[in-house]
Design an enzyme around this catalytic site. Structure first.
Site, PDB file in Angstrom:
ATOM      1  N   SER A  40       0.616  -1.408  -0.007  1.00  0.00           N
ATOM      2  CA  SER A  40      -0.093   0.462  -0.461  1.00  0.00           C
ATOM      3  C   SER A  40       0.499   1.032   0.058  1.00  0.00           C
ATOM      4  CB  SER A  40      -0.916  -0.485   1.902  1.00  0.00           C
ATOM      5  OG  SER A  40      -0.451   0.250   1.933  1.00  0.00           O
ATOM      6  N   LYS A  95       0.680   4.706   6.346  1.00  0.00           N
ATOM      7  CA  LYS A  95       0.280   5.601   5.643  1.00  0.00           C
ATOM      8  C   LYS A  95       1.139   6.761   5.376  1.00  0.00           C
ATOM      9  CE  LYS A  95      -3.211   2.388   4.646  1.00  0.00           C
ATOM     10  NZ  LYS A  95      -2.711   1.328   3.234  1.00  0.00           N
TER      11      LYS A  95
END
Length: 254
Positions: A40, A95
């Protein structure tokens, strides 16, 4: 001087628990290691990157629970943060922080506009990642200096490491329509996060915002990285598959 049996046990217990106490304090207050489990955050963080997260970056959290004892500073847009997944606090996510409380975010065709100011996106030459040029497109994404907390004259050169500029990756066969526009307003005491692998990241676009109480710290260094792990111990790197060029690198330098 003779020492009784009781004194021997006290010394033995102190020798056993002292290192554990030191490790606990270091992991609680200063730094904690994490392993990247998915794609990701590609191309900036790779699968099996071992990162060190600075726990003191934003303050001191309670050793038990999710509350803050002391807040040192707010995170900055563009920083890579580790946090507890809001839908399951036993799971940790990593993230890039996009929006702070009160920010208005619009995402169209993969491009971010924050508080009416678009983030600059420039396509990069396919020879940067030649093995994937048929599957992915790569771009450099630049956050405006005022939004990342930097002044333009503070940068020494265009090549200086900074959270204001990073790579992002998109699927080459992804087709965006004119109606593919998402808008968000970050609520108080919350953050909006996204993965750099924009079309293959499960992030705030899908499950919402990260409450400040779930924030763990800032990802600062890659101290170990490998292509594969040992089959019998999936958390341990295969010493024959080490990515030596990534060892002891600052995250901003990757």
């Amino acid at each position: 001087k003779k020492i009784g049996q009781q004194g021997t046990w006290i010394k033995a217990l102190s020798l056993f628990f002292s290192p554990l106490l030191v490790i606990f304090i270091i992991r609680w207050l200063f730094v904690e290691p994490f392993v990247i489990p998915s794609e990701s955050m590609m191309p900036n963080l790779l699968v099996h990157d071992h990162v060190l997260v600075l726990k003191y970056s934003y303050g001191i959290k309670a050793p038990i629970g999710d509350g803050w004892i002391y807040k040192r500073r707010e995170p900055k847009r563009g920083e890579i943060v580790v946090f507890r997944y809001p839908e399951n606090r036993d799971v940790f996510f990593i993230k890039r922080l996009i929006g702070l409380p009160g920010d208005k975010i619009k995402i169209k065709n993969g491009q971010i506009t924050l508080n009416e100011k678009p983030w600059l996106v420039q396509k990069k030459s396919p020879n940067i990642f030649p093995d994937e040029e048929d599957s992915f497109h790569y771009f450099s994404e630049t956050i405006p200096f005022d939004q990342v907390g930097l002044q333009e004259h503070s940068m020494k050169s265009e090549n200086d490491a900074s959270p204001s500029q990073h790579f992002v990756r998109f699927l080459s066969d992804q087709n965006y329509g004119d109606s593919d526009v998402s808008e968000f307003v970050v609520p108080p005491h919350s953050y909006f996060v996204m993965g750099d692998n924009r079309d293959q990241s499960h992030d705030s676009r899908f499950w919402g915002y990260v409450d400040e109480k779930y924030l763990i710290g800032r990802a600062a260094y890659v101290w170990l990285s490998c292509v594969e792990t040992i089959q019998m111990a999936p958390m341990i790197c295969d010493p024959l598959k080490i990515r030596s060029e990534r060892l002891f690198k600052r995250v901003e330098d990757l």
